[in-house]
Write a protein that holds these residues in place. Structure first.
Motif: not given
Ligand code: SF4
Lengths: 500, 210
Positions: A287, A300, B102, B106-107, B110, B133, B138-141, B143-145, B174-176
């Motif tokens: 979201x 972010x 920030x 992404x590399x 990774x 967040x 932290x930032x969304x990425x 927990x993703x990469x 906030x970004x969820x």
């Protein structure tokens, strides 16, 4: 299925549903894949739904939220625009596919980039965005595993949720082997057909694209008017990659996807995953609201967010008092998995990005019933009612099918591109043929004949002694005196014994 | 006329039939069952496990040792750390800490092996962790990469029963990110495979008095 996929606008040249379906039912592999898949999902779904004692109430609430929103769609869209703008996003309005494609193409061009990553989106498939971008020299990479399989295979999606459901693992391996190298990182050698290995090949192939992508294109499952929040549900994480890594995010979303309040999500976050993947919750939901509270360097996610609000026939659908309920659809695909017609014919036979029962009512409304495929879609059903029973927003698909059959057969008022028009009836013979061929094909199996009860009940209500829609055109020239007394099965048996 | 005006005009004309006002019935359940805090945590653990997340239980004191052990078991050389993660959770001497910045590309992300975060809350009925967040996430990425995510949940206070209970506690500005098990696909013959694009392994640590 070979040839280049040209997007929804090209589909009106598609053969009528009966012809396309006849092709499909001959394909043994396709039918076996489909049968396995639809039965697996629908059995699981029943369990997931049974877990919630208040399912019927959630369904009624979901229906009401959507109807209420449609009733005040202008107001909620304006509220949404204001909220998204206040949060740092930019809102664009697109009346049709061309305009939406133009807007997205311009936005990508402005970034100076020549490629975009995409998270699976029915709206962008509907408008043929990938093809429009390609024509503008921009490569669009689908990142959902199934969409990747479809794209690499020069194929078309055949299911809303699992678009490559018609492909088995050996076919997928062959597609990866021959095609991946043309698009980027080649498939690892050797490559077996174990789903784990295939998923790993896709992971490696796509990660390269995610990490360098500067622009992403998405759809959205919901947009919240009150807060400007966009919601995307997914499983793989490709959605999260697209929504958070690139600098520019462009979301193309149908105007019917708006809901009034953040609280309303409590309904759909319970009903959508259970209806679609039969899970309590899908692995990932993202979201975001505009650019979020911390914009700029410390932010972010993307530093630019564009929302393209798409009409493309939705307001025409809204203008139809019976047909507008199709706009409640949350694209869960439950109706596909229970449909005896879909199970036999497969998604391609519907000639649109929206297959199955929802496609049979949505596509002819979004596109009008002018083409052979669109005129025949309302007949691509046995009217058994299973789709209505499972629908989490209670869309009465059989009711809309009958309504559209009447429109095809008898003509009448409709709205096209915002203008009220009076449709002429389809040529009687065309309509009759479409109806009879579809029905003969689809009812060629004892199980589906049970379907007749609902048809008969409804036919009686609509027009005693006459069949609805094109069936009515058929009975116009022939007496059908016994329809009320006779069971549909008997009637059908008698019809079928006639030489074709 | 702009497309915005055109679309709004079409909507208003389409609705001239005076469709009735629709009241929204909210008589669905706010929660599906009555549970003690311990039962709620058990249900969360059961549902996460069903999604093939690996669930661990510990207390405050033993948490650093557990995290060290989990990172060791993966052979993690580096671990992403959000700015607000309590420093004592990860004792020095373990894998190289990579701060969430920030500026990192992404590399760079990774190449990191694991990530450790807290969460905003967790939903027992659906087996879901929600990140917003905040400083411990932290930032969304992040927990993703990386392929391995360890998420720490304080129990029972960060656990709610249901989705309707979770939403009012979250700030939509906030970004969820809602996470229910590791990344998964069923796109090939409906065989479930973990870790297509997101982390293949999700470990959840329930921290509280056990
Ligand atoms: S019509 Fe109903 S069941 Fe079918 S996809 Fe839409 S919401 Fe799901």
């Amino acid at each position: 299925m070979t040839g280049t996929y040209l997007g929804m606008p090209a589909f009106p040249d598609f053969p009528a549903f009966p012809a396309a379906a006849r092709e499909a039912v001959r394909d043994e592999v396709l039918r076996a894949n489909l049968r396995h898949a639809t039965h697996t999902i629908r059995d699981k779904r029943a369990g997931a739904v049974a877990e919630l004692a208040d399912w019927d109430r959630l369904r009624a609430a979901g229906k009401a939220v959507k109807d209420h929103t449609l009733r005040h769609l202008d107001r909620y869209l304006l509220q949404l625009e204001e909220a998204v703008t206040a949060a740092g996003g930019t809102v664009h309005w697109a009346a049709d596919a061309d305009e939406a494609n133009r807007i997205v193409t311009e936005l990508v061009r402005a970034t100076g980039e020549r490629e975009v990553v995409k998270v699976k989106s029915m709206a962008t498939q509907e408008i043929g965005l990938n093809e429009a971008l390609e024509a503008a020299g921009i490569a669009a990479y689908e990142t959902d595993l199934a969409e990747l399989i479809v794209q690499l295979g020069h194929d078309r999606p055949s299911h809303i949720l699992v678009p490559a459901i018609h492909r088995n693992r050996a076919e997928i391996r062959d597609v990866f082997r021959t095609e991946m190298a043309h698009w980027g990182r080649p498939a690892p050698e050797p490559l077996g057909d174990d789903p784990r290995e295939l998923a790993e090949a896709a992971r490696l192939h796509l990660r390269e694209k995610f990490l360098r992508a500067k622009v992403a294109v998405s759809g959205a499952n919901f947009m919240v008017a009150e807060t400007g929040t966009m919601v995307v549900l997914e499983s793989e994480g490709n959605g999260r990659m697209c929504l958070t890594l690139p600098e520019t995010l462009i979301s193309v979303v149908g105007i019917e996807k708006v809901v009034p309040t953040f609280r309303d999500l409590e309904i759909f976050l319970q009903t959508l995953p259970r209806s679609s993947t039969a899970e309590r919750m899908n692995p990932y939901t993202t979201m975001w609201t505009g650019l979020g509270p911390s914009r700029g360097a410390e932010g972010d996610g993307p530093t630019a967010f564009h929302l393209v609000l798409l009409d493309n026939g939705r307001t025409d659908t809204l203008a139809d008092e019976i047909g507008r309920q199709a706009l409640r659809c949350i694209r869960c695909s439950a109706c596909l998995n229970v449909c005896p017609v879909y199970e036999r014919a497969g998604g391609h036979a519907y000639g649109s990005v929206y297959p199955g029962p929802i496609g049979a009512i949505l596509s002819p409304q979004l596109r009008g019933t002018g083409s052979t495929i669109d005129a025949s879609l309302p007949y691509a059903s046995t009217l058994c009612g299973a789709c209505y029973e499972v629908c989490p927003v209670a869309i009465d698909i059989p009711e809309v099918l009958l309504h559209l059959r009447e429109r095809v057969a008898q003509g009448g008022p409709a709205t096209r591109s915002g203008v009220r028009v009076t449709l002429r009836p389809a040529d009687g013979h065309t309509a009759e043929r479409a109806a009879m061929r579809a029905a003969r094909l689809l009812l060629d199996r004892p199980g589906a004949l049970r379907a007749g009860e609902r048809l008969l009940a409804r036919a009686r209500r609509l027009a005693p002694r006459r069949l609805p829609g094109a069936g009515r055109a058929w009975t116009d020239s022939r007496e059908l005196p016994t329809v009320a007394a006779q069971s549909f099965r008997d009637w059908w048996d008698r019809e079928r014994s006639d030489p074709r | 006329m702009s497309s915005k005006d055109r679309i709004l005009g079409r909507i208003r004309r389409a609705l001239r039939d005076d469709a009735p006002e629709v009241a929204i019935p909210r008589d669905y359940l706010p929660v599906h069952g009555t549970r003690t805090p311990a039962e709620r945590v058990d249900l969360l653990a059961a549902h996460l496990t069903e999604y093939r997340a690996v669930v661990h239980r510990t207390d405050e004191e033993a948490l650093p040792a557990l995290l060290t052990r989990l990172l060791d078991a993966r052979g993690a050389q580096s671990v992403l750390v959000p700015p607000g993660l309590p420093p004592r959770w990860l004792p020095s001497g373990g894998p190289t800490r990579v701060p969430d910045r920030a500026a990192s590309t992404p590399y760079e992300l990774d190449r990191v092996d694991s990530v450790v975060t807290g969460c905003a809350l967790a939903v027992a009925e659906t087996g879901t962790i929600v990140l917003d967040g905040g400083p411990g996430q932290g930032r969304r990425r992040i927990t993703l990469i990386p392929d391995h995510h360890i998420c720490v949940i304080r129990v029972p206070d960060q656990v709610v029963d249901s989705v309707p209970q979770a939403l009012p506690l979250l700030d939509p500005a906030r970004p969820l990110t809602w996470i229910s098990g590791p990344s998964a696909t069923s796109d090939i013959e409906l065989d479930r495979v973990e870790g297509v694009h997101g982390p293949r392994t999700l470990e959840v640590v329930l921290v509280g008095t056990q």
